[in-house]
Scaffold this motif. Sequence first.
Motif, PDB file in Angstrom:
ATOM      1  N   VAL A   1      -3.057 -22.966   0.787  1.00  0.00           N
ATOM      2  CA  VAL A   1      -2.323 -23.186   2.039  1.00  0.00           C
ATOM      3  C   VAL A   1      -2.596 -21.981   2.928  1.00  0.00           C
ATOM      4  O   VAL A   1      -2.204 -20.859   2.608  1.00  0.00           O
TER       5      VAL A   1
ATOM      6  N   GLN B   1      -2.709 -19.530   6.420  1.00  0.00           N
ATOM      7  CA  GLN B   1      -1.742 -19.065   7.423  1.00  0.00           C
ATOM      8  C   GLN B   1      -1.741 -20.008   8.623  1.00  0.00           C
ATOM      9  O   GLN B   1      -0.693 -20.372   9.142  1.00  0.00           O
TER      10      GLN B   1
ATOM     11  N   LEU C   1      -1.149 -19.361  -1.591  1.00  0.00           N
ATOM     12  CA  LEU C   1      -0.501 -19.376  -0.277  1.00  0.00           C
ATOM     13  C   LEU C   1      -0.815 -18.073   0.452  1.00  0.00           C
ATOM     14  O   LEU C   1      -0.446 -16.983  -0.006  1.00  0.00           O
TER      15      LEU C   1
ATOM     16  N   PRO D   1       1.785 -18.199   4.661  1.00  0.00           N
ATOM     17  CA  PRO D   1       2.027 -19.387   5.486  1.00  0.00           C
ATOM     18  C   PRO D   1       3.297 -19.335   6.318  1.00  0.00           C
ATOM     19  O   PRO D   1       3.490 -20.185   7.193  1.00  0.00           O
TER      20      PRO D   1
ATOM     21  N   GLN E   1       4.834 -27.031   7.993  1.00  0.00           N
ATOM     22  CA  GLN E   1       4.589 -26.214   6.802  1.00  0.00           C
ATOM     23  C   GLN E   1       4.710 -27.063   5.543  1.00  0.00           C
ATOM     24  O   GLN E   1       3.899 -26.965   4.625  1.00  0.00           O
TER      25      GLN E   1
ATOM     26  N   LEU F   1      -2.194 -23.709   9.564  1.00  0.00           N
ATOM     27  CA  LEU F   1      -2.002 -24.867   8.685  1.00  0.00           C
ATOM     28  C   LEU F   1      -3.166 -25.847   8.704  1.00  0.00           C
ATOM     29  O   LEU F   1      -3.415 -26.542   7.727  1.00  0.00           O
TER      30      LEU F   1
END
Length: 354
Positions: free
Chosen positions: A84, A86, A161, A164, A144, A88
Motif C-alpha cells: 500500500v 503513500q 504499508l 499510507p 485508504q 493510493l
Amino acid sequence: MATTDSVVNLSDVRKQFGETLAVDGIDFDLRQGEFFSLLGPSGCGKTTTLRMISGFETPTNGRIEIEGENVVSLPPNKRNTNLVFQGLSLFPHMSVAENVGYGLKKAGVDADERERRVEDYLDIVGLSGYEDRNPTELSGGQQQRVAIARALVNEPDILLLDEPLSSLDRKLRQRMQVELQQIHERVEGTFFYVTHDQDVAMSMSDRLAVMNDGEIEQIGTPEEIYREPASQFVADFIGDTNFLSGSVETTDTTAAFQVDDADASIPLAAPSVSGDAVASVRPEEVSLHPVGEGTVDGEVVDSHFHGNHTTYIVDTDEAVLPELEVVVQGRSPVSTGDRVAVGFNADALKLFAA
C-alpha cells in the motif's frame, strides 16, 4: 496475536546506490500475525528496506527470506507480498469493487470467486455497500480502506504499508490508526508499516525497529523502546527527553550522577555505566517542588496546557544545565515566572557512556 514463527527474515542486508550506503547490514524478522513498524527519520533507509522486501529494489548483498525462501532474485510479482503506497493510486475509471478485484482478475481468479472475495474484504474494511461507488466519491479515509482491501484481497504473506496515513489530517489519521488495527486483528495477517511518525508506530505496533543512517538502532515493543532506549539517538527520537551531561561517581556504599560543573547530584541505585556519561530523563519523570526541596532550583519560563497534562519549561540556576522540560498531570498551581525546585526520578534515569 503474533507468534514467534518468522514470516520474513532479513540477514546482513545491505544496499548501496553508487557511493551512498542507504542500508548498512541490517538484521530483523517479521513474525506471523504481528504488526511491525520500521520507524526512523527521513533518509534513514526505511523505504529502501521496504522496497527490497517487496522486490522493487535488489540488495547489494544479504539475504531476504519469505516463508523460508530466499527471494532476493525474485521480481515483485513472484513474491506473495502486497504494497500500500503513500499515494493510493486507485483507478479513477473503475468502481470500488473493480479496484479491489483488479489483482484477482489479473491473476485469473474466476468471476464468482472474485466477487465473493471482494465482498469479504470490503466487509473487513467496513465498506460493504460501496461496491458500485467511484473512488472520487469517497472520503480520504474511505479511499485508504479501498487501497488496503485491494492489497489484502490477494491474501499476501505480508502486507507492506509505506506511510499510507501521512497525507491525512490529524483526526482522520487517528481514526484510521484504530481502523487499521481492527483490520489487522480481523485478517490475522502480518503487517509491515514504514513511517517517520513515532505516534503512529508507538500506538499500533506489536514490535518496532528504530532505524538511523541505514542501521537498526533498537528492536522491541513500544514500551521497551520508550522506557529502555538502547542509545542516545533512540532516547531523543522517541518521545521527549532531557539530556544531562556528567559522570557517575561511586564509593563503597553509594553511587550518584554528578552533573558537570553544577551543584546537582542524583543518587543512583545500580548505575549501568561508570565514568563520564550522559543521562536521559523523560519529562514526566521530572517533578516540581518548593524552592530548596529538590535537586536544583530555577524559574518557570514557559508553560503549555494540553488538557490532561501541562508542560513546563524550567531555566535552572545552574548555567551549565539546559532548560528542563517537566510534564505534570492536569494543571499545576505553578505559573510562568514562579521560582521552583526540580527533582528527578532516579529510577527512570537512563545512562549512556559519554
